[in-house]
Enzyme design. Structure first.
Site, PDB file in Angstrom:
ATOM      1  N   TYR A   1     -19.703  24.762 -41.373  1.00 60.73           N
ATOM      2  CA  TYR A   1     -20.119  23.810 -42.415  1.00 60.73           C
ATOM      3  C   TYR A   1     -21.262  24.334 -43.276  1.00 60.73           C
ATOM      4  O   TYR A   1     -21.848  23.581 -44.063  1.00 60.73           O
ATOM      5  CB  TYR A   1     -20.529  22.510 -41.719  1.00 60.73           C
ATOM      6  CG  TYR A   1     -20.383  21.257 -42.534  1.00 60.73           C
ATOM      7  CD1 TYR A   1     -19.121  20.741 -42.841  1.00 60.73           C
ATOM      8  CD2 TYR A   1     -21.499  20.572 -42.992  1.00 60.73           C
ATOM      9  CE1 TYR A   1     -19.000  19.566 -43.570  1.00 60.73           C
ATOM     10  CE2 TYR A   1     -21.372  19.395 -43.737  1.00 60.73           C
ATOM     11  CZ  TYR A   1     -20.121  18.906 -44.015  1.00 60.73           C
ATOM     12  OH  TYR A   1     -19.979  17.751 -44.732  1.00 60.73           O
TER      13      TYR A   1
ATOM     14  N   LYS B   1     -25.230  19.676 -49.411  1.00 61.10           N
ATOM     15  CA  LYS B   1     -25.591  18.269 -49.222  1.00 61.10           C
ATOM     16  C   LYS B   1     -27.105  18.126 -49.037  1.00 61.10           C
ATOM     17  O   LYS B   1     -27.674  17.093 -49.407  1.00 61.10           O
ATOM     18  CB  LYS B   1     -24.837  17.677 -48.027  1.00 61.10           C
ATOM     19  CG  LYS B   1     -23.330  17.575 -48.250  1.00 61.10           C
ATOM     20  CD  LYS B   1     -22.976  16.637 -49.399  1.00 61.10           C
ATOM     21  CE  LYS B   1     -21.501  16.300 -49.434  1.00 61.10           C
ATOM     22  NZ  LYS B   1     -21.145  15.438 -50.569  1.00 61.10           N
TER      23      LYS B   1
END
Ligand SMILES: NC(=O)c1ccc[n+]([C@@H]2O[C@H](COP(=O)([O-])OP(=O)(O)OC[C@H]3O[C@@H](n4cnc5c(N)ncnc54)[C@H](OP(=O)(O)O)[C@@H]3O)[C@@H](O)[C@H]2O)c1
Length: 249
Positions: free
Chosen positions: A150, A157
């Site tokens: 990720y 993010k």
């Protein structure tokens, strides 16, 4: 008086689609944005029109600033106003850090982080014409904790959450409220791209203190709250909707 208008980027499916429909039910006319899924986006349009609201469909890759500018010109032409902007569209290359290439980084950062800044600039110009508005960005737990494969999305993010804080201060004088909603794993199409999807789902089912996985509607309810006037004094925050998962190891 014209009707209030909300833009939801990436509203052809998943959280974006559900948010667009929820805001239409609250009386907003909706700008639906997508990049590739035309038939799914048209289905969202139909569902919104069936609710008696206007739906403007705009195909635009939000990772491209020239496409963003064109999208806002279209919104201005069609409605002449914007009251709510939900920065929801997301993409990302899911690989271990050592396998990431420059193009993977650029792709993910452009769509997830850069888009928030340049959409927010254009949104703010339209919002201030009518005395203000609300901006809500979508984030995920990978911004604050390690998730396998990720790296690009998690870092993008983290930038979204930081940008949310900066925008909330600098847009406050225009009466624009800016916040973010972050979530644990939700079983949308996004998860189909994870090489470790089954593990993620299994973890969320077994290790969420609230006793179940996060569902799309859990996110939508918090977005709706942040768009309402009840959240006026909440600024630059990222509200975590994860049933308590991130409190555990
Ligand atoms: N699913 C989760 O586990 C989870 C958890 C926490 C937070 N979130 C966040 O919630 C948001 C929505 O996630 P989701 O699971 O609903 O995602 P999803 O099902 O993959 O949907 C993504 C949406 O973004 C659009 N999109 C992708 N790239 C785009 C681009 N370059 N320009 C414009 N639109 C683009 C897609 O449209 P096209 O198909 O037309 O490209 C689609 O409508 C994201 O910000 C995500 O990070 C998701």
């Amino acid at each position: 008086m014209t009707n209030k208008v909300a833009l939801v980027t990436g509203s052809s499916r998943g959280v974006g689609k559900a948010t667009a429909i929820a805001l239409a039910k609250e009386g907003y006319d909706i700008v639906i944005n997508y990049a590739r899924s035309k038939s799914a986006a048209l289905e969202t349009v139909k569902e919104i029109e069936d609710l008696g609201r206007k739906a403007l469909l705009i195909k635009a890759n939000v990772g491209d600033v020239s496409k963003i500018k064109k999208m806002f010109e279209e919104i201005d032409e069609a409605f002449g106003r914007l009251d709510v902007f939900i920065s929801n569209a997301a993409s990302g290359v899911l690989r271990p850090a050592m396998e990431l290439e420059e193009s993977h980084w650029d792709w993910t950062m452009n769509i997830n982080s850069k888009a928030l800044l340049f959409c927010a600039q254009e949104a703010a110009k339209l919002m201030e014409k009518n005395g203000g508005g609300k901006i809500v960005s979508l984030s995920s737990l990978g911004s604050i904790r390690y998730l396998e494969n990720y790296t690009t999305v998690g870092v993008s993010k983290a930038a979204v959450e930081a940008l949310t804080r900066y925008l909330s201060v600098e847009l406050a004088s225009k009466n624009i409220v800016v916040n973010a909603v972050s979530g644990g794993a939700i079983d949308t199409e996004a998860l189909k791209h994870f090489p470790n999807r089954e593990e993620l789902l299994d973890d969320a089912r077994k290790h969420t203190p609230a006793g179940r996985m996060v569902e799309i509607e859990d996110m939508v309810k918090v977005v709706k709250f942040l768009v309402s006037d009840d959240s006026f004094m909440i600024r630059g925050q990222t509200i975590i909707v994860d049933g308590g998962r991130s409190l555990l190891v």
